[in-house]
Every structure is written in structure tokens, then in C-alpha cells.
Design a protein around this motif. Structure first.
Motif, PDB file in Angstrom:
ATOM      1  N   PRO A  44     -14.715  13.642 -24.066  1.00 40.53           N
ATOM      2  CA  PRO A  44     -14.973  12.975 -25.354  1.00 40.53           C
ATOM      3  C   PRO A  44     -15.452  11.533 -25.200  1.00 40.53           C
ATOM      4  O   PRO A  44     -16.222  11.036 -26.030  1.00 40.53           O
ATOM      5  N   VAL A  45     -15.039  10.877 -24.139  1.00 42.37           N
ATOM      6  CA  VAL A  45     -15.480   9.499 -23.916  1.00 42.37           C
ATOM      7  C   VAL A  45     -16.974   9.465 -23.578  1.00 42.37           C
ATOM      8  O   VAL A  45     -17.677   8.519 -23.939  1.00 42.37           O
ATOM      9  N   ALA A  46     -17.465  10.506 -22.927  1.00 40.41           N
ATOM     10  CA  ALA A  46     -18.893  10.583 -22.619  1.00 40.41           C
ATOM     11  C   ALA A  46     -19.725  10.618 -23.893  1.00 40.41           C
ATOM     12  O   ALA A  46     -20.800  10.016 -23.960  1.00 40.41           O
ATOM     13  N   VAL A  47     -19.227  11.295 -24.908  1.00 42.99           N
ATOM     14  CA  VAL A  47     -19.934  11.323 -26.189  1.00 42.99           C
ATOM     15  C   VAL A  47     -19.940   9.929 -26.813  1.00 42.99           C
ATOM     16  O   VAL A  47     -20.937   9.499 -27.398  1.00 42.99           O
ATOM     17  N   VAL A  76     -17.290  18.706 -28.818  1.00 41.47           N
ATOM     18  CA  VAL A  76     -17.220  18.658 -27.357  1.00 41.47           C
ATOM     19  C   VAL A  76     -15.775  18.825 -26.890  1.00 41.47           C
ATOM     20  O   VAL A  76     -15.511  19.508 -25.897  1.00 41.47           O
ATOM     21  N   THR A  77     -14.849  18.257 -27.615  1.00 45.77           N
ATOM     22  CA  THR A  77     -13.435  18.400 -27.265  1.00 45.77           C
ATOM     23  C   THR A  77     -12.999  19.851 -27.359  1.00 45.77           C
ATOM     24  O   THR A  77     -12.353  20.385 -26.445  1.00 45.77           O
ATOM     25  N   VAL A  78     -13.353  20.496 -28.455  1.00 47.45           N
ATOM     26  CA  VAL A  78     -12.979  21.913 -28.623  1.00 47.45           C
ATOM     27  C   VAL A  78     -13.675  22.769 -27.573  1.00 47.45           C
ATOM     28  O   VAL A  78     -13.061  23.665 -26.973  1.00 47.45           O
ATOM     29  N   GLY A  79     -14.939  22.505 -27.328  1.00 50.23           N
ATOM     30  CA  GLY A  79     -15.672  23.251 -26.311  1.00 50.23           C
ATOM     31  C   GLY A  79     -15.090  23.066 -24.924  1.00 50.23           C
ATOM     32  O   GLY A  79     -15.013  24.033 -24.141  1.00 50.23           O
ATOM     33  N   THR A  80     -14.674  21.870 -24.615  1.00 41.86           N
ATOM     34  CA  THR A  80     -14.057  21.605 -23.315  1.00 41.86           C
ATOM     35  C   THR A  80     -12.730  22.344 -23.186  1.00 41.86           C
ATOM     36  O   THR A  80     -12.430  22.898 -22.130  1.00 41.86           O
ATOM     37  N   ALA A  81     -11.963  22.355 -24.260  1.00 36.45           N
ATOM     38  CA  ALA A  81     -10.675  23.068 -24.226  1.00 36.45           C
ATOM     39  C   ALA A  81     -10.903  24.572 -24.023  1.00 36.45           C
ATOM     40  O   ALA A  81     -10.195  25.209 -23.235  1.00 36.45           O
ATOM     41  N   VAL A  82     -11.879  25.137 -24.718  1.00 34.07           N
ATOM     42  CA  VAL A  82     -12.170  26.563 -24.564  1.00 34.07           C
ATOM     43  C   VAL A  82     -12.640  26.853 -23.141  1.00 34.07           C
ATOM     44  O   VAL A  82     -12.228  27.850 -22.531  1.00 34.07           O
ATOM     45  N   TYR A  83     -13.473  25.992 -22.618  1.00 38.40           N
ATOM     46  CA  TYR A  83     -13.968  26.171 -21.241  1.00 38.40           C
ATOM     47  C   TYR A  83     -12.828  26.090 -20.228  1.00 38.40           C
ATOM     48  O   TYR A  83     -12.760  26.887 -19.289  1.00 38.40           O
TER      49      TYR A  83
END
Length: 86
Positions: A44-47, A76-83
Motif C-alpha cells: 500500500p505504501v507503493a501506491v 491493492v491491499t485486498v489484492g495483496t491479501a488474496v495473493y
């Protein structure tokens, strides 16, 4: 305390990025029991950095809208968690 509009927008985007980073780290570690590297936890910091370097300088563009960057941070946070969990 009355802040200029651009400073208030920057603070809102930064707060969302910080909150998402903390929530992602805690959810992965204690909620799902997954250990991931710092690169995924700090996504999330990258965003937020994208907002600082791309969003603020593009006047008259859709990239200038802070709400777009806040929604992108959450996505992006939700996508990262799913990944990370999958």
C-alpha cells in the motif's frame, strides 16, 4: 486548524495508505497466520508513492483525484491479501 486543500488531500491519502499497511500486516500475520516478506506488506505504501510522484503533478488529469488513489490503495491491499493467502 485550517489546512489548505492539497495538504488535507495528501494527509487523507497518507492515512489510508498507513491504515491499509497496518491492517494488511496484522491480518496476514494474526488473522490468516501467513508469514510474508516486507515487499508484500508494504505494497500500500507503493501506491502512496505513486500518488506523490504521479498524481500530484498531473494537473487536469484523472490521476490528480485523491479518491482514486485511496480506492487504488484499498484495492491493492485486498489484492495483496488474496495473493498472499492463496
Amino acid at each position: 486548524m485550517d489546512l489548505p486543500a492539497d495538504v488535507a488531500a495528501d494527509l487523507r491519502v497518507a492515512a489510508v495508505a498507513a491504515g491499509c499497511t497496518v491492517a494488511l500486516s496484522l491480518a496476514l500475520r494474526y488473522g490468516f497466520g501467513v508469514t510474508v516478506g516486507p515487499l508484500l506488506r508494504l505494497s500500500p505504501v507503493a501506491v502512496y508513492f505513486g500518488y506523490l510522484f504521479l498524481g500530484k503533478g498531473s494537473t487536469g488529469s484523472a490521476f490528480e483525484n485523491p479518491r482514486l488513489w485511496m480506492l487504488l490503495t484499498v484495492a491493492v491491499t485486498v489484492g495483496t491479501a488474496v495473493y498472499a493467502v492463496g
